[in-house]
Design an enzyme around this catalytic site. Structure first.
Site, PDB file in Angstrom:
ATOM      1  N   HIS A  79       0.642  -1.264  -0.421  1.00 60.38           N
ATOM      2  CA  HIS A  79       0.067   0.074  -0.579  1.00 60.38           C
ATOM      3  C   HIS A  79       0.941   0.995   0.275  1.00 60.38           C
ATOM      4  CE1 HIS A  79      -3.940  -1.827   1.739  1.00 60.38           C
ATOM      5  NE2 HIS A  79      -3.129  -2.683   0.553  1.00 60.38           N
ATOM      6  N   GLU A  81       0.900   3.932   2.036  1.00 61.22           N
ATOM      7  CA  GLU A  81       1.439   4.725   3.319  1.00 61.22           C
ATOM      8  C   GLU A  81       2.053   3.492   3.349  1.00 61.22           C
ATOM      9  OE1 GLU A  81      -3.356   3.903   3.569  1.00 61.22           O
ATOM     10  OE2 GLU A  81      -1.764   3.057   2.108  1.00 61.22           O
ATOM     11  N   CYS A 117      -6.276   0.590   6.113  1.00 58.76           N
ATOM     12  CA  CYS A 117      -6.378  -0.373   5.641  1.00 58.76           C
ATOM     13  C   CYS A 117      -6.082  -0.991   7.610  1.00 58.76           C
ATOM     14  CB  CYS A 117      -6.493  -1.788   5.271  1.00 58.76           C
ATOM     15  SG  CYS A 117      -4.743  -2.005   4.909  1.00 58.76           S
ATOM     16  N   CYS A 120      -2.416  -1.362   7.441  1.00 55.36           N
ATOM     17  CA  CYS A 120      -1.832   0.223   7.844  1.00 55.36           C
ATOM     18  C   CYS A 120      -1.598   1.150   8.552  1.00 55.36           C
ATOM     19  CB  CYS A 120      -2.273   1.036   6.050  1.00 55.36           C
ATOM     20  SG  CYS A 120      -1.640   0.742   4.669  1.00 55.36           S
TER      21      CYS A 120
END
Length: 162
Positions: A79, A81, A117, A120
């Site tokens: 991801h 992040e 999520c 993350c």
């Protein structure tokens, strides 16, 4: 001439980063900023050296109709992040702000009510980031206090998704 505010400036940079995304579902860009200096950037895509979803032409989560926010262990991507955090030293992220922007890959519209999520969130907490600025429209955004991820730990009650 009216000057753009700093939050939208950094969100625009996150939006530029998402143009490198290789996800067929949603493109995300992230920028970590501390004391008005950019610490790192990231976008979502497969780990270095692996084929991206755009290369293989399919998204397993989409094929299985998995709702957003669930079953990320099946996803090929790291991801945005996470990539931004991986690229920075923790000392540079303590007290920093994470700016994130998401675009639906099919419609080109901003991801509504976007939120990191569960995986993350754990990365963000351990990185020492204190605030998230999440874009909702070209000029509107939400500010999220990372402490709320600690105070409202969804892993204790089994909440899925966002």
């Amino acid at each position: 001439m009216k000057r753009i505010d700093k939050n939208n400036y950094y969100l625009d940079l996150a939006e530029s980063a998402l143009e490198r995304s290789t996800c067929l579902r949603r493109k995300w860009g992230a920028v970590i900023v501390k004391d008005d200096e950019i610490v790192s950037t990231g976008y979502n895509g497969a780990p270095r050296g692996r084929k991206n979803c755009t290369d293989v032409g399919t998204c397993i989560r989409e094929e299985l109709n998995i709702p957003r926010g669930e079953r990320y262990e099946l996803c090929r991507s790291v991801h945005a992040e996470q990539n931004a955090i991986i690229s920075a030293a923790r000392k540079d992220m303590l007290g920093a702000t994470l700016y994130i922007t998401g675009i639906d890959a099919k419609t080109g519209k901003y991801v509504e009510n976007g939120m990191p999520c569960a995986m993350c969130k754990r990365f963000i907490i351990n990185a020492g980031i204190s605030k998230i600025v999440q874009r909702d429209t070209k000029t509107k955004y939400r500010e999220i206090d990372v402490q709320s991820f600690i105070d409202n730990d969804e892993s204790l009650n089994g909440t899925k998704g966002y």
